[in-house]
Design an enzyme around this catalytic site. Structure first.
Site, PDB file in Angstrom:
ATOM      1  N   HIS A  19     -32.479  10.070 -28.418  1.00 32.25           N
ATOM      2  CA  HIS A  19     -32.664  11.456 -27.983  1.00 32.25           C
ATOM      3  C   HIS A  19     -32.068  11.600 -26.579  1.00 32.25           C
ATOM      4  O   HIS A  19     -31.472  10.650 -26.034  1.00 32.25           O
ATOM      5  CB  HIS A  19     -34.130  11.877 -28.049  1.00 32.25           C
ATOM      6  CG  HIS A  19     -35.097  10.971 -27.318  1.00 32.25           C
ATOM      7  ND1 HIS A  19     -34.955  10.658 -25.996  1.00 32.25           N
ATOM      8  CD2 HIS A  19     -36.205  10.315 -27.745  1.00 32.25           C
ATOM      9  CE1 HIS A  19     -35.940   9.866 -25.625  1.00 32.25           C
ATOM     10  NE2 HIS A  19     -36.709   9.623 -26.676  1.00 32.25           N
ATOM     11  N   CYS A 145     -52.864   1.073 -28.681  1.00 35.80           N
ATOM     12  CA  CYS A 145     -51.870   0.818 -27.638  1.00 35.80           C
ATOM     13  C   CYS A 145     -51.937   1.916 -26.573  1.00 35.80           C
ATOM     14  O   CYS A 145     -51.993   3.097 -26.922  1.00 35.80           O
ATOM     15  CB  CYS A 145     -50.488   0.784 -28.306  1.00 35.80           C
ATOM     16  SG  CYS A 145     -49.155   1.084 -27.161  1.00 35.80           S
ATOM     17  N   HIS A 148     -48.579   4.175 -27.071  1.00 29.96           N
ATOM     18  CA  HIS A 148     -48.348   4.923 -28.317  1.00 29.96           C
ATOM     19  C   HIS A 148     -49.617   5.486 -28.943  1.00 29.96           C
ATOM     20  O   HIS A 148     -49.545   6.309 -29.855  1.00 29.96           O
ATOM     21  CB  HIS A 148     -47.638   4.028 -29.341  1.00 29.96           C
ATOM     22  CG  HIS A 148     -46.269   3.646 -28.907  1.00 29.96           C
ATOM     23  ND1 HIS A 148     -46.007   2.500 -28.196  1.00 29.96           N
ATOM     24  CD2 HIS A 148     -45.084   4.281 -29.055  1.00 29.96           C
ATOM     25  CE1 HIS A 148     -44.717   2.433 -27.929  1.00 29.96           C
ATOM     26  NE2 HIS A 148     -44.137   3.494 -28.429  1.00 29.96           N
ATOM     27  N   LYS A 296     -43.575  14.453 -23.272  1.00 34.04           N
ATOM     28  CA  LYS A 296     -42.838  13.223 -23.539  1.00 34.04           C
ATOM     29  C   LYS A 296     -41.939  13.424 -24.763  1.00 34.04           C
ATOM     30  O   LYS A 296     -42.385  13.982 -25.761  1.00 34.04           O
ATOM     31  CB  LYS A 296     -43.879  12.131 -23.826  1.00 34.04           C
ATOM     32  CG  LYS A 296     -43.330  10.755 -23.814  1.00 34.04           C
ATOM     33  CD  LYS A 296     -44.438   9.728 -23.984  1.00 34.04           C
ATOM     34  CE  LYS A 296     -43.788   8.401 -24.305  1.00 34.04           C
ATOM     35  NZ  LYS A 296     -44.721   7.349 -24.560  1.00 34.04           N
ATOM     36  N   LYS A 299     -39.129  11.550 -31.124  1.00 34.72           N
ATOM     37  CA  LYS A 299     -38.466  12.035 -32.330  1.00 34.72           C
ATOM     38  C   LYS A 299     -39.490  12.218 -33.440  1.00 34.72           C
ATOM     39  O   LYS A 299     -39.431  13.177 -34.188  1.00 34.72           O
ATOM     40  CB  LYS A 299     -37.362  11.067 -32.766  1.00 34.72           C
ATOM     41  CG  LYS A 299     -36.137  11.198 -31.889  1.00 34.72           C
ATOM     42  CD  LYS A 299     -34.893  10.747 -32.584  1.00 34.72           C
ATOM     43  CE  LYS A 299     -34.021  11.918 -32.943  1.00 34.72           C
ATOM     44  NZ  LYS A 299     -32.687  11.550 -33.406  1.00 34.72           N
TER      45      LYS A 299
HETATM   46  O1  ME8 Z   1     -37.389  -0.501 -24.466  1.00 37.30           O
HETATM   47  N1  ME8 Z   1     -36.239   9.339 -20.521  1.00 37.30           N
HETATM   48  O2  ME8 Z   1     -35.838   0.112 -26.063  1.00 37.30           O
HETATM   49  P1  ME8 Z   1     -36.145   1.684 -26.172  1.00 37.30           P
HETATM   50  C1  ME8 Z   1     -35.511   8.375 -19.930  1.00 37.30           C
HETATM   51  N2  ME8 Z   1     -35.378  -2.375 -26.679  1.00 37.30           N
HETATM   52  N3  ME8 Z   1     -35.355   7.134 -20.445  1.00 37.30           N
HETATM   53  C2  ME8 Z   1     -35.960   6.855 -21.607  1.00 37.30           C
HETATM   54  C3  ME8 Z   1     -36.737   7.815 -22.290  1.00 37.30           C
HETATM   55  C4  ME8 Z   1     -36.863   9.113 -21.691  1.00 37.30           C
HETATM   56  N4  ME8 Z   1     -37.558  10.085 -22.241  1.00 37.30           N
HETATM   57  N5  ME8 Z   1     -37.204   7.242 -23.411  1.00 37.30           N
HETATM   58  C5  ME8 Z   1     -36.744   5.968 -23.423  1.00 37.30           C
HETATM   59  C6  ME8 Z   1     -36.532  -0.763 -25.295  1.00 37.30           C
HETATM   60  N6  ME8 Z   1     -36.004   5.727 -22.335  1.00 37.30           N
HETATM   61  C7  ME8 Z   1     -36.059  -2.200 -25.457  1.00 37.30           C
HETATM   62  C8  ME8 Z   1     -35.183  -2.547 -24.268  1.00 37.30           C
HETATM   63  S1  ME8 Z   1     -33.744  -4.264 -22.819  1.00 37.30           S
HETATM   64  C9  ME8 Z   1     -33.504  -5.909 -22.834  1.00 37.30           C
HETATM   65  C10 ME8 Z   1     -34.731  -3.980 -24.240  1.00 37.30           C
HETATM   66  C11 ME8 Z   1     -35.335   4.466 -21.936  1.00 37.30           C
HETATM   67  O3  ME8 Z   1     -35.266   2.134 -27.287  1.00 37.30           O
HETATM   68  C12 ME8 Z   1     -36.296   3.289 -21.858  1.00 37.30           C
HETATM   69  O4  ME8 Z   1     -37.019   3.310 -20.648  1.00 37.30           O
HETATM   70  O5  ME8 Z   1     -37.606   1.929 -26.283  1.00 37.30           O
HETATM   71  C13 ME8 Z   1     -35.333   2.128 -21.955  1.00 37.30           C
HETATM   72  O6  ME8 Z   1     -34.793   1.817 -20.689  1.00 37.30           O
HETATM   73  C14 ME8 Z   1     -34.245   2.671 -22.879  1.00 37.30           C
HETATM   74  O7  ME8 Z   1     -34.415   4.090 -22.940  1.00 37.30           O
HETATM   75  C15 ME8 Z   1     -34.328   2.096 -24.298  1.00 37.30           C
HETATM   76  O8  ME8 Z   1     -35.648   2.289 -24.797  1.00 37.30           O
END
Ligand code: ME8
Length: 644
Positions: A19, A145, A148, A296, A299
């Site tokens: 997103h 959690c 979540h 927040k 999806k």
């Molecule tokens: O955490 N605003 O993956 P992820 C800004 N696989 N950033 C956001 C956000 C939002 N609303 N939502 C998510 C993971 N993010 C792990 C990472 S790294 C070795 C492994 C950011 O798909 C989130 O903080 O949950 C993270 O940095 C990235 O998107 C991926 O999130």
């Protein structure tokens, strides 16, 4: 030789498409990477995907797919989202790739050989959405959690553990010696406090799942997804096979991550690297979260903006600009279409676009469309030059600190100063009075100020900035960097490019909205239109009852000329015959539609779509592969029945 700069993003999970919040991280990292390239660095920009997560395997099984087939499909879709946003990553690493398996196993082996990995029984709670273990104190509502608010699983199994506790003191020493490691400083305090409370060893393998990378010391165990995922930063620069690449780029200069995963990057990761005997990265930049009208993004709850659709509607530059300009790095930001339009119109349409356009039109009018010569400078001109130099220097120092939003403000500040300079010096009057030399100098200075601003906004809006350079008549619009920023760099007498408004004002009127919706062929409930996507997540029961949902039968169906997504349908709703225009043409042929019993919104205000009055809207869902599936009924019910 150019200095190196290695920058990474977190690697997202693949069980959902990104997103706009995920896009923020990609865009802000891309802007830093592009800035560093302009500033003369040899940049390696790594992003990728975290594919070994349990959620991903579950999702694949739910869809009846083989997990590898599923991650391959998702990887293609996610990578094309980044392409749409103009992300300039040098590599796209997937943790299911053989090169990463090799790196993760080698890393595990090194930590094992160093005596930091041992077997023990894990008894505790685990959240599969976070892929994280929780202490009982962390849980909410009993066993949910904290992030979540979904039930955590109780795990009891023999695992490998990593001796994090052994690194408590080395980590504290490291963070004390390197206060710059965590940015912003407020996060650093959290990190220090966390370590000072005492670190516990954590489980780094699972035996109950098979999806993942087997440990090199016991093939029955797969490596815990976070332990595996962090190692991607090493794999991305050739560890362990490509020494030259590794030597050149490791350690990473900056890891850009979101605020929910600092514990993994600022505590676990440095400890893991210490254990494997490898150098630590230079910095972890922790950004805030993008919310949607204060909520927040999610999806699954339908609270999100789809980046691909946003780019389709407004172009990558506009979306990129909003993300990095409106959200101060490190803080949370909020998205709404109103603030997006306001920001775009104020900065890009009114300030930058207008400055370029008015200046070049005057050059066309009075100098035959060729850059005038720079004559003697007056005090007013010199003040503009000084403002440009100050903006450039300030911009560089802010961007070097990754304060991207403030860096851009410097660029736009210069544009505003230049707009004022034009208003004060009135070159159109000077030209009419016959003083061509003076008018030429003013217009040259104005063009030069726009050129400088264009170089400064290049990392954020690369397409628009290249367009500005082209209109200014610069032969190599992509070859502009900071080394070109000395006053007088613009060649006199060069012909301008085609002059046209680059950032037309956005007017989001009701009609435009309808137009956009129709052209997105959204009638059938395909991707939600931009405005629809930002509607609040909940409606009241009364709101719901206002929607008159009915069953209907499709009697006739035909293509709509010049609209490859639309079909014109004649439907029977009870006693009534109606026409609706539905965006299903890429998913159903007219023949397939005839005879279908569908659900429609019957009391939607009629509106014209491609000249045809559409008297309702049918319901359909989105399949995982992006195709539309009509909402139908499992048993025959008469057309016109109310659906509730
Ligand atoms: O955490 N605003 O993956 P992820 C800004 N696989 N950033 C956001 C956000 C939002 N609303 N939502 C998510 C993971 N993010 C792990 C990472 S790294 C070795 C492994 C950011 O798909 C989130 O903080 O949950 C993270 O940095 C990235 O998107 C991926 O999130």
């Amino acid at each position: 030789m150019k200095p190196k700069f290695y920058i990474t993003t977190a690697i997202p999970y693949v069980n959902a498409l990104p997103h706009l919040g995920h896009s923020y991280e990609m865009v802000v990292t891309d802007v830093i990477a592009r800035y560093k390239r302009l500033a003369g660095y040899d940049v390696w920009f790594l992003t990728g995907l975290d594919e070994n997560s349990q959620n991903c395997e579950r999702k694949a099984r739910e869809l009846g797919k083989d997990p590898q087939e599923y991650v391959d499909e998702m990887a293609a879709a996610i990578s094309s989202t980044w392409q749409a946003l103009g992300i300039s990553n040098d590599d796209f690493l997937r943790t299911t790739q053989p090169r990463h398996k090799e790196a993760a196993r080698e890393f595990f082996q090194r930590a094992f050989d160093n005596g930091d990995i041992y077997k023990n029984t894990y008894d505790g709670y685990y959240c599969t959405s976070c892929e994280a273990f929780y202490e009982e104190d962390d849980l909410v509502n009993g066993s949910e959690c904290p992030t979540h608010e979904t039930e955590c699983e109780w795990l009891s199994e023999e695992n490998f553990f990593f001796s994090l506790s052994k690194y408590e003191k080395p980590l504290l020493d490291f963070h004390r010696e390197h206060p710059e490691f965590v940015q912003p400083a407020s996060r650093r305090n959290e990190v220090m406090a966390f370590i000072e409370r005492g670190l516990r060893d954590f489980s780094i393998s699972r035996t109950t799942i098979k999806w993942g990378i087997p440990t090199p010391v016991d093939e029955e165990h797969v490596i815990y997804v976070w332990f595996d995922a962090l190692i991607n930063y090493l794999t991305g620069v050739g560890f362990p096979a490509d020494d030259a690449m590794y030597e050149k780029y490791w350690p990473a200069d900056v890891h850009v991550i979101g605020k929910d995963i600092w514990r993994f990057h600022c505590i676990y990761w440095p400890a893991m690297l210490m254990s494997a005997g490898l150098p630590l990265p230079g910095k972890v930049c922790v950004h805030g979260f993008l919310t949607l009208r204060g909520e927040k993004m999610s999806k699954s709850r339908g609270i999100y903006v789809d980046p691909v659709q946003a780019v389709d509607q407004f172009g990558a530059d506009a979306i990129r600009y909003f993300l990095v300009r409106d959200m101060p790095f490190g803080q949370d930001g909020d998205f709404s279409w109103a603030s997006f339009v306001a920001r775009y119109n104020a900065d890009l349409a009114n300030d930058l676009g207008n400055m370029l356009n008015r200046t070049l039109n005057l050059v066309k009018q009075h100098f035959d469309g060729r850059t005038p010569a720079l004559g003697d400078l007056t005090d007013e001109d010199r003040a503009l030059v000084e403002a440009a130099e100050a903006a450039r220097d300030e911009y560089v120092s802010l961007m070097d600190d990754y304060a991207v939003h403030s860096g851009l403000d410097q660029a736009l500040g210069l544009v505003r100063t230049a707009n004022k300079y034009m208003a004060d010096t009135q070159p159109w009057k000077v030209a009419k009075s016959g003083d061509k030399t003076r008018a030429g100098t003013i217009l040259y200075c104005a063009m030069e100020a726009v050129r400088w601003a264009a170089v400064m906004v290049t990392p954020a809006i690369p397409t628009g900035a290249a367009g500005i350079h082209r209109q200014l008549g610069i032969a190599d619009p992509d070859g502009q960097d900071f080394s070109t920023l000395s006053w007088g760099g613009l060649a006199a007498d060069a012909p301008l490019g085609d002059v046209a408004p680059l950032f037309p004002r956005l007017e989001v009127t009701e009609e435009d909205d309808e137009e956009a919706t129709a052209s997105e062929a959204d009638e059938a409930g395909g991707e939600p239109a931009a405005e629809a996507a930002v509607e609040d997540a909940f409606i009241t029961f009364d709101d719901f009852m206002k929607v008159d949902l009915r069953t209907a039968e499709v009697l006739e169906a035909e293509a709509v000329p010049k609209a490859d997504k639309l079909l014109k349908l004649t439907i029977q709703v009870g006693d009534e015959r109606r026409t609706i225009v539905a965006g299903v043409a890429q998913h159903y042929t007219p023949e397939e539609m005839v005879g279908k019993r569908i659900a429609v919104v019957a009391n939607l205000k009629p509106r014209k779509v491609f000249g045809i009055e559409s008297q309702g809207m049918l319901l359909a869902g989105n399949a995982e592969d992006g195709s539309l599936v009509l909402a139908e009924f499992s048993k025959d019910i008469p057309s016109g029945s109310r659906v509730s």
